[in-house]
Design an enzyme around this catalytic site. Structure first.
Site, PDB file in Angstrom:
ATOM      1  N   ARG A   1       0.839  -1.210   0.000  1.00 34.47           N
ATOM      2  CA  ARG A   1       0.000   0.000   0.000  1.00 34.47           C
ATOM      3  C   ARG A   1       0.870   1.256   0.000  1.00 34.47           C
ATOM      4  O   ARG A   1       0.494   2.278  -0.575  1.00 34.47           O
ATOM      5  CB  ARG A   1      -0.967  -0.012   1.203  1.00 34.47           C
ATOM      6  CG  ARG A   1      -1.790   1.257   1.355  1.00 34.47           C
ATOM      7  CD  ARG A   1      -3.059   1.051   2.186  1.00 34.47           C
ATOM      8  NE  ARG A   1      -2.798   0.291   3.391  1.00 34.47           N
ATOM      9  CZ  ARG A   1      -2.280   0.787   4.534  1.00 34.47           C
ATOM     10  NH1 ARG A   1      -1.971   2.066   4.626  1.00 34.47           N
ATOM     11  NH2 ARG A   1      -2.065   0.000   5.575  1.00 34.47           N
TER      12      ARG A   1
ATOM     13  N   ASP B   1      -8.256  17.898 -13.938  1.00 33.67           N
ATOM     14  CA  ASP B   1      -8.508  16.534 -14.408  1.00 33.67           C
ATOM     15  C   ASP B   1      -8.298  16.528 -15.923  1.00 33.67           C
ATOM     16  O   ASP B   1      -9.093  17.097 -16.675  1.00 33.67           O
ATOM     17  CB  ASP B   1      -9.934  16.128 -14.027  1.00 33.67           C
ATOM     18  CG  ASP B   1     -10.300  14.712 -14.478  1.00 33.67           C
ATOM     19  OD1 ASP B   1      -9.666  14.194 -15.413  1.00 33.67           O
ATOM     20  OD2 ASP B   1     -11.252  14.145 -13.903  1.00 33.67           O
TER      21      ASP B   1
ATOM     22  N   LYS C   1      -8.944   5.320 -18.579  1.00 36.16           N
ATOM     23  CA  LYS C   1      -9.302   5.782 -19.917  1.00 36.16           C
ATOM     24  C   LYS C   1      -8.075   5.759 -20.836  1.00 36.16           C
ATOM     25  O   LYS C   1      -7.482   4.713 -21.001  1.00 36.16           O
ATOM     26  CB  LYS C   1      -9.943   7.169 -19.822  1.00 36.16           C
ATOM     27  CG  LYS C   1     -10.934   7.320 -18.643  1.00 36.16           C
ATOM     28  CD  LYS C   1     -12.190   6.483 -18.782  1.00 36.16           C
ATOM     29  CE  LYS C   1     -13.027   6.433 -17.510  1.00 36.16           C
ATOM     30  NZ  LYS C   1     -13.431   7.718 -16.961  1.00 36.16           N
TER      31      LYS C   1
ATOM     32  N   TYR D   1     -17.371  15.407 -14.235  1.00 35.94           N
ATOM     33  CA  TYR D   1     -17.663  13.973 -14.285  1.00 35.94           C
ATOM     34  C   TYR D   1     -18.616  13.594 -13.137  1.00 35.94           C
ATOM     35  O   TYR D   1     -18.450  14.067 -12.006  1.00 35.94           O
ATOM     36  CB  TYR D   1     -16.337  13.219 -14.162  1.00 35.94           C
ATOM     37  CG  TYR D   1     -16.497  11.733 -14.071  1.00 35.94           C
ATOM     38  CD1 TYR D   1     -16.774  10.981 -15.204  1.00 35.94           C
ATOM     39  CD2 TYR D   1     -16.387  11.075 -12.851  1.00 35.94           C
ATOM     40  CE1 TYR D   1     -16.940   9.608 -15.114  1.00 35.94           C
ATOM     41  CE2 TYR D   1     -16.546   9.710 -12.754  1.00 35.94           C
ATOM     42  CZ  TYR D   1     -16.833   8.989 -13.896  1.00 35.94           C
ATOM     43  OH  TYR D   1     -16.993   7.639 -13.795  1.00 35.94           O
TER      44      TYR D   1
HETATM   45  C1  PLP Z   1     -13.880   8.142 -15.713  1.00 30.00           C
HETATM   46  C2  PLP Z   1     -13.535   9.479 -15.201  1.00 30.00           C
HETATM   47  C3  PLP Z   1     -13.250   9.680 -13.855  1.00 30.00           C
HETATM   48  C4  PLP Z   1     -13.347   8.578 -12.823  1.00 30.00           C
HETATM   49  O1  PLP Z   1     -12.390   7.609 -13.034  1.00 30.00           O
HETATM   50  P1  PLP Z   1     -12.560   6.073 -12.532  1.00 30.00           P
HETATM   51  O2  PLP Z   1     -11.296   5.456 -12.989  1.00 30.00           O
HETATM   52  O3  PLP Z   1     -13.791   5.539 -13.203  1.00 30.00           O
HETATM   53  O4  PLP Z   1     -12.715   6.112 -11.060  1.00 30.00           O
HETATM   54  C5  PLP Z   1     -12.912  10.956 -13.450  1.00 30.00           C
HETATM   55  N1  PLP Z   1     -12.843  11.988 -14.321  1.00 30.00           N
HETATM   56  C6  PLP Z   1     -13.125  11.821 -15.629  1.00 30.00           C
HETATM   57  C7  PLP Z   1     -13.036  13.002 -16.535  1.00 30.00           C
HETATM   58  C8  PLP Z   1     -13.473  10.572 -16.115  1.00 30.00           C
HETATM   59  O5  PLP Z   1     -13.758  10.424 -17.411  1.00 30.00           O
END
Ligand code: PLP
Length: 439
Positions: free
Chosen positions: A95, A220, A245, A148
């Site tokens: 961890r 983000d 992603k 999101y």
């Molecule tokens: C998918 C997504 C998240 C969340 O990510 P996870 O890996 O599903 O927890 C946060 N911000 C954006 C812009 C996303 O597309």
């Protein structure tokens, strides 16, 4: 003697303040020696392949071996690390960190041109941990009302339970962002492009505002990837990814990351230790492999999305296309900063509203109807019944999500196949109205 009672935060003056002081200096750690660093002059594709690879001194393995171990034997170095408070950088317990986490962290740091990265079990773990680590009780965050969904829920449901307040504003308006700032504001949190309309946040102005008022700017960058944009180079303090992603790109894991100065990331890391959202070695090993082809994959996403946008804007059934190449001025900051590469997402509105979009979906043969984005395979979804289903019709309209909106995550397939398929699906969705027999 009675057992002492400890209360947090301590009521005696000054006892706990230093813990929440963002200026607290931390010793930077030694950085794992086997993790290869790459020269700053190397390009993204080279760094994506080579940065961070664990060079195994015994076997000479070309790729980072998988360290499937939850704990590591103590030695002099471990005890020394405990004494010096630099346990982040030595193998102790999975961890805390492991060579597989470090390989990913070094690679993402190289790609985002940041000093330090923490990798997490999901994008949401990265976002929630980072926002909690970089604010205090009593603090305030300014963000966007079309962030999101998971982030929106976290900002709405959880932040105030933990003593933080949040204001959500129109992210495209720097005046709205400025107006929402309060004396206790600590963080400006925005996505580089919104979902699903790909609205562009005026990031250079947000950064200037943050620097002027001494607020942390957390971004983000999931929708663009560091191949298109590196927000830290524009002055943002922290950049976050849902590595689920584009970063991983193969739709086979969930992970997240936060990158910034060592000072902030040490704080985020210690928050991660307590919240526990660390990424396990298997996930890191897969993510490292995915990241190696990031530059190559993004090239294909960018090429394909541009072809699809060109097709959509000319299609008689398509009312509007949402893509920065259409919606943003060619000399705008994002177009310049990204060299007109805007990730692989596009949204479009078709004639006939949600009824027509529901009719369209089953006719796609190449893309899968599924949520998520950024994988090698194309995906389509309708925001009204997936990501934005919890919004009322009025709220959706206020955000700009109109009936008939389709969100397309363009993969790396052959662009001719994608266009033929899209053209065919649109044709068949309207077949009854064309006087043809529906298949
Ligand atoms: C998918 C997504 C998240 C969340 O990510 P996870 O890996 O599903 O927890 C946060 N911000 C954006 C812009 C996303 O597309």
């Amino acid at each position: 003697m009675a057992n002492p009672v400890y209360t947090f935060p301590a009521d005696e003056d000054g006892d706990i303040d230093w813990m929440n002081d963002l200026k607290r200096r931390r010793k930077s750690g030694p950085r794992a020696l086997q993790q290869s660093a790459t020269p700053a002059r190397w390009g993204d594709a080279t760094r994506a392949v080579h940065s961070g690879t664990y060079a195994d001194p015994i076997t000479g393995a070309v790729g980072t071996p998988l360290f499937a171990s939850s704990t590591f034997r103590f030695n002099e170095g471990t005890y020394g690390a405990f004494e010096q408070g630099i346990t982040r950088d030595v193998p102790i317990y999975a961890r805390y960190g492991s060579p597989n986490q470090w390989a990913v962290q070094e690679k993402i740091s190289a790609l985002e041109q940041g000093e330090s990265t923490v990798v997490f079990a999901s994008g949401m773990a990265a976002i929630s941990t980072t926002l909690m680590a970089l604010t205090n009780s009593g603090g305030h965050v300014v963000s966007s009302y079309d962030v999101y969904g998971g982030t929106y829920n976290f900002l709405r449901e959880d932040m105030h339970q933990n003593g933080r307040s949040v204001s959500l504003v129109d992210p495209t308006s720097i005046d709205a962002i400025r107006a929402a700032i309060r004396p206790n504001t600590q963080v400006l949190f925005f996505e580089t492009m919104t979902n699903p309309l790909l609205k562009v946040v005026p990031l250079p102005e947000v950064v200037a505002l943050g620097r002027e008022l001494k607020l942390l700017v957390v971004v983000d960058n999931t929708f663009l990837s560091p191949i298109a944009l590196k927000p830290l180079t524009l002055g943002a303090h922290v950049v976050i990814h849902s590595c689920t992603k584009y970063m991983n790109g193969h739709s086979d894991l969930t992970a997240g990351s936060a990158t910034g100065s060592r000072k902030y990331m040490d704080r985020v890391w210690s928050q991660m230790l307590r919240f526990g959202g660390s990424a396990d070695p298997w996930v890191c090993s897969l993510l490292e492999r995915g990241l190696k082809t990031l530059a190559l994959r993004m090239e294909a996403h960018h090429r394909n999305v541009d072809r699809i946008v060109q097709f959509l804007v000319k299609h008689p059934r398509v009312k509007r296309v949402y893509h920065p190449s259409i919606t943003e001025p060619p000399d705008g900051w994002l177009a310049r900063a990204t060299s007109r590469r805007f990730g692989g997402m596009v949204s479009f509105e078709i004639e006939g509203g949600d009824e027509a979009s529901l009719r369209l979906l089953p006719y796609f043969e190449v893309p899968t109807v599924a949520t998520s984005l950024g994988g090698v395979e194309s995906l389509v979804s309708l925001p009204f019944n997936t990501s934005h289903s919890s919004l009322t019709m009025a709220r959706r309209q206020a955000v700009g999500i109109l009936p008939g909106l389709v969100r397309y995550s363009v993969g790396i397939e052959d662009p001719d196949d994608l266009i033929r398929d899209l053209s065919n699906a649109l044709e068949r969705a309207y077949a009854p109205m064309n006087g043809k027999v529906r298949a």
